[in-house]
Motif scaffolding. Structure first.
Motif: not given
Length: 356
Positions: A62-74, A124-128, A148-158
């Motif tokens: 499928t080209g998908r891993t079924g995993i999303v990387g949750i990037v925490l700033s701390d 991963v298939d992308g990041f939150i 695929n990227v979704v940003v929370v409590d901030s902004h990234i262009p695009g």
């Protein structure tokens, strides 16, 4: 030795006379089946030598891993103990688990090498991305537009984003607190500067408002003060580098030992407000009779503490749910801004109920 053909999901489903989805659920989502049916399928599969769908093969197909990387700033140890980050992760987990997706928790501060970043990106298939700070992660893999990227409590262009009305929430709670007409005010800021020290601030050192919720809250406080004809100098604004009780307690004691002792502390988190109230009580001050304290976040402890904390409730769990739904394509990709709500406690009551 007999060379037997390896069983596929379809082969097993045909032999057991059930659908492929039923077999998959028995291994991956057992709560979707009755206990009797689940045990029957797993037992028969074991007899046949079938041990579940091959995740690696599915990923290649499928080209998908079924995993999303949750990037925490701390650091992960801090994020998992922080009540706000914990609520956010809970909201995401609710949605991802229902959709058979897994989370890979990552600390942005630990992705130091190119090889690490490439490895994590391939898994991963992308990041939150939670709490993105532009000054820290200039070469981060979640800035890759192919992901695929979704940003929370901030902004990234695009990238799509999920935020709350930080500036308006700070403005609203400051307006509420200023009805008590304090003669002196101090702001207990959080991560306003790029430093690990508890210190006063200088405006030319402040971080970018677009990627810092603390700067947005500072703007809200200042707007409310100006509306009430009050000015606040940098000598009355503290930078607390991490949202911990120890550092917040230190900053609060410093503020409360000023010659012109503040009668109001505007705190940028409930953790800071809780530490500030404790510091005041240890110094023999009465809250709210001699000092008013407000927080921000709406964590459960702000309700159970005495005196309860007047705070700004932000929809932290809902932020996590929306971010996960957006990542999975269950809602349109866009920029979402959730409303905050003033929650009045005893640390800064309404004017007509104050004992001050």
């Amino acid at each position: 030795m007999k060379n037997e053909k390896k069983l596929t999901l379809k082969d097993v489903a045909e032999q057991l006379n059930v659908s492929t989805a039923t077999i998959s659920n028995a291994f991956n989502r057992p709560d979707q089946l009755s206990a009797k049916l689940k045990e029957s399928i797993l037992s028969r599969c074991k007899e046949m030598g079938y041990y579940g769908p091959n995740a690696a093969a599915r990923s290649l197909r499928t080209g998908r891993t079924g995993i999303v990387g949750i990037v925490l700033s701390d650091e992960l140890s801090y994020s998992l103990s922080d009540p706000v980050a914990n609520q956010f992760i809970t909201g995401m987990a609710e949605v991802l688990e229902k959709n058979n997706y897994n989370m890979l928790l990552l600390s942005a501060s630990e992705l130091s090498s190119d090889s690490q970043r490439r490895m994590q990106s391939s898994m991963v298939d992308g990041f939150i991305v939670y709490g993105y700070k532009s000054q820290q992660y200039r070469d981060a893999p979640w800035l890759d537009k192919s992901k695929n990227v979704v940003v929370v409590d901030s902004h990234i262009p695009g990238a799509s984003s999920v935020n709350v009305t930080n500036e308006q929430g700070a403005f609203d709670i400051a307006v509420h607190a200023l009805q008590h007409r304090p003669q002196s005010v101090a702001i207990m800021g959080l991560e306003l500067l790029e430093t690990d020290r508890v210190c006063r601030i200088f405006d030319d050192e402040l971080l970018d408002a677009d990627t810092s919720i603390s700067i947005q809250r500072l703007h809200g406080y200042r707007r409310a003060l100006e509306q009430n004809g009050m000015q606040i100098s940098s000598e009355q604004i503290w930078n607390i580098p991490h949202n911990t009780h120890k550092l917040a307690y230190q900053a609060a004691r410093e503020a409360l030992m000023m010659a012109n002792r503040p009668q109001l502390l505007l705190c940028m988190s409930d953790r800071i407000a809780l530490a500030a109230v404790q510091a005041a009580l240890h110094m023999g001050m009465r809250v709210p009779e001699e000092l008013h304290v407000v927080g921000f976040d709406g964590i459960p402890e702000s309700d159970t503490f005495h005196p309860s904390i007047t705070t700004v409730h932000q929809q932290t769990v809902e932020k996590g749910r929306i971010a996960a739904e957006m990542f999975l394509g269950l809602r349109p990709s866009c920029n979402v801004e959730l409303q905050t709500k003033l929650k009045v406690g005893l640390s800064c009551p309404a004017v007509n109920s104050s004992t001050a």
